[in-house]
Write a protein that holds these residues in place. Structure first.
Motif, PDB file in Angstrom:
ATOM      1  N   LEU A   1      -5.029   3.608  -9.637  1.00  0.00           N
ATOM      2  CA  LEU A   1      -5.966   4.214  -8.687  1.00  0.00           C
ATOM      3  C   LEU A   1      -6.466   3.188  -7.676  1.00  0.00           C
ATOM      4  O   LEU A   1      -6.552   3.474  -6.478  1.00  0.00           O
ATOM      5  N   ILE A   2      -6.773   1.978  -8.149  1.00  0.00           N
ATOM      6  CA  ILE A   2      -7.248   0.924  -7.248  1.00  0.00           C
ATOM      7  C   ILE A   2      -6.138   0.519  -6.278  1.00  0.00           C
ATOM      8  O   ILE A   2      -6.389   0.332  -5.084  1.00  0.00           O
ATOM      9  N   ALA A   3      -4.914   0.375  -6.769  1.00  0.00           N
ATOM     10  CA  ALA A   3      -3.789   0.013  -5.897  1.00  0.00           C
ATOM     11  C   ALA A   3      -3.557   1.097  -4.837  1.00  0.00           C
ATOM     12  O   ALA A   3      -3.287   0.788  -3.668  1.00  0.00           O
TER      13      ALA A   3
ATOM     14  N   ALA B   1      -7.449  -7.770   3.083  1.00  0.00           N
ATOM     15  CA  ALA B   1      -6.556  -6.807   2.429  1.00  0.00           C
ATOM     16  C   ALA B   1      -5.377  -7.519   1.780  1.00  0.00           C
ATOM     17  O   ALA B   1      -4.979  -7.182   0.656  1.00  0.00           O
ATOM     18  N   GLU B   2      -4.834  -8.508   2.459  1.00  0.00           N
ATOM     19  CA  GLU B   2      -3.713  -9.271   1.886  1.00  0.00           C
ATOM     20  C   GLU B   2      -4.155 -10.057   0.656  1.00  0.00           C
ATOM     21  O   GLU B   2      -3.434 -10.126  -0.342  1.00  0.00           O
ATOM     22  N   ALA B   3      -5.363 -10.622   0.708  1.00  0.00           N
ATOM     23  CA  ALA B   3      -5.890 -11.364  -0.443  1.00  0.00           C
ATOM     24  C   ALA B   3      -6.081 -10.428  -1.626  1.00  0.00           C
ATOM     25  O   ALA B   3      -5.737 -10.769  -2.770  1.00  0.00           O
ATOM     26  N   PHE B   4      -6.605  -9.232  -1.368  1.00  0.00           N
ATOM     27  CA  PHE B   4      -6.803  -8.270  -2.448  1.00  0.00           C
ATOM     28  C   PHE B   4      -5.469  -7.820  -3.039  1.00  0.00           C
ATOM     29  O   PHE B   4      -5.339  -7.670  -4.255  1.00  0.00           O
ATOM     30  N   THR B   5      -4.479  -7.631  -2.191  1.00  0.00           N
ATOM     31  CA  THR B   5      -3.148  -7.247  -2.665  1.00  0.00           C
ATOM     32  C   THR B   5      -2.592  -8.313  -3.603  1.00  0.00           C
ATOM     33  O   THR B   5      -2.013  -7.989  -4.641  1.00  0.00           O
ATOM     34  N   GLU B   6      -2.790  -9.574  -3.280  1.00  0.00           N
ATOM     35  CA  GLU B   6      -2.333 -10.665  -4.147  1.00  0.00           C
ATOM     36  C   GLU B   6      -3.070 -10.662  -5.480  1.00  0.00           C
ATOM     37  O   GLU B   6      -2.474 -10.887  -6.541  1.00  0.00           O
ATOM     38  N   ILE B   7      -4.369 -10.398  -5.435  1.00  0.00           N
ATOM     39  CA  ILE B   7      -5.153 -10.309  -6.671  1.00  0.00           C
ATOM     40  C   ILE B   7      -4.632  -9.164  -7.535  1.00  0.00           C
ATOM     41  O   ILE B   7      -4.458  -9.308  -8.746  1.00  0.00           O
ATOM     42  N   MET B   8      -4.363  -8.017  -6.914  1.00  0.00           N
ATOM     43  CA  MET B   8      -3.850  -6.864  -7.659  1.00  0.00           C
ATOM     44  C   MET B   8      -2.497  -7.172  -8.285  1.00  0.00           C
ATOM     45  O   MET B   8      -2.223  -6.772  -9.419  1.00  0.00           O
TER      46      MET B   8
ATOM     47  N   ILE C   1      -3.185  -9.256 -11.364  1.00  0.00           N
ATOM     48  CA  ILE C   1      -3.754  -8.429 -12.429  1.00  0.00           C
ATOM     49  C   ILE C   1      -2.662  -7.578 -13.070  1.00  0.00           C
ATOM     50  O   ILE C   1      -2.581  -7.464 -14.298  1.00  0.00           O
ATOM     51  N   GLN C   2      -1.803  -6.981 -12.253  1.00  0.00           N
ATOM     52  CA  GLN C   2      -0.729  -6.143 -12.797  1.00  0.00           C
ATOM     53  C   GLN C   2       0.259  -6.962 -13.621  1.00  0.00           C
ATOM     54  O   GLN C   2       0.738  -6.501 -14.655  1.00  0.00           O
ATOM     55  N   GLN C   3       0.554  -8.183 -13.177  1.00  0.00           N
ATOM     56  CA  GLN C   3       1.435  -9.062 -13.956  1.00  0.00           C
ATOM     57  C   GLN C   3       0.807  -9.401 -15.300  1.00  0.00           C
ATOM     58  O   GLN C   3       1.482  -9.386 -16.339  1.00  0.00           O
TER      59      GLN C   3
ATOM     60  N   GLU D   1      -1.450  -7.628 -16.921  1.00  0.00           N
ATOM     61  CA  GLU D   1      -1.443  -6.408 -17.738  1.00  0.00           C
ATOM     62  C   GLU D   1      -0.059  -6.151 -18.337  1.00  0.00           C
ATOM     63  O   GLU D   1       0.063  -5.775 -19.501  1.00  0.00           O
ATOM     64  N   THR D   2       0.980  -6.351 -17.548  1.00  0.00           N
ATOM     65  CA  THR D   2       2.344  -6.172 -18.039  1.00  0.00           C
ATOM     66  C   THR D   2       2.632  -7.141 -19.177  1.00  0.00           C
ATOM     67  O   THR D   2       3.206  -6.766 -20.204  1.00  0.00           O
ATOM     68  N   GLU D   3       2.209  -8.387 -19.012  1.00  0.00           N
ATOM     69  CA  GLU D   3       2.418  -9.400 -20.056  1.00  0.00           C
ATOM     70  C   GLU D   3       1.627  -9.055 -21.318  1.00  0.00           C
ATOM     71  O   GLU D   3       2.129  -9.189 -22.430  1.00  0.00           O
ATOM     72  N   THR D   4       0.402  -8.591 -21.149  1.00  0.00           N
ATOM     73  CA  THR D   4      -0.417  -8.199 -22.296  1.00  0.00           C
ATOM     74  C   THR D   4       0.228  -7.046 -23.056  1.00  0.00           C
ATOM     75  O   THR D   4       0.297  -7.063 -24.292  1.00  0.00           O
TER      76      THR D   4
END
Length: 90
Positions: free
Chosen positions: A33-35, A55-62, A65-67, A69-72
Motif C-alpha cells: 500500500l505504501i509503495a 521521492a527518489e530517496a523514499f523509493t530507495e528506502i522502500m 525495506i522490501q529487501q 522483508e524478503t530476507e526475513t
C-alpha cells in the motif's frame, strides 16, 4: 484480545482472534500500500514538475525495506522447513 486456545484430547489448537487476523492482513499488505501511494505521488509530482529528490530517496528506502522483508521471510521459511520450534527461535 488474546489468541483463542481450544483443547480436545491431547491436541491443542491455537486460533487467531479477529484482531490478530486483522493485524496480520494489515502487516502483510502495508508495504504494498505504501509503495502504491509513493508511485501515485511520484506521478503527481512529475506532472506538476516538482523536485523529485525526496521521492527518489523514499523509493530507495522502500527498496531496502522490501529487501529486508524478503530476507526475513526467507529466513523464517528456512527455520520452519528445518523443523526448529518456535521456542527455539526466540
Amino acid at each position: 484480545m488474546p489468541m483463542i486456545v481450544r483443547q480436545q484430547g491431547g491436541l491443542t489448537e491455537f486460533i487467531p482472534s479477529p484482531r490478530e487476523k486483522r493485524d496480520g492482513v494489515i502487516r502483510d499488505n502495508a508495504l504494498e500500500l505504501i509503495a502504491n501511494l509513493n508511485a501515485r505521488l511520484q506521478r503527481i509530482e512529475t506532472e506538476l514538475d516538482l523536485p523529485s529528490k525526496e521521492a527518489e530517496a523514499f523509493t530507495e528506502i522502500m527498496k531496502r525495506i522490501q529487501q529486508e522483508e524478503t530476507e526475513t521471510k526467507r529466513i523464517n521459511r528456512k527455520l520452519l522447513d528445518s523443523g526448529v520450534s518456535h521456542s527455539e527461535r526466540i
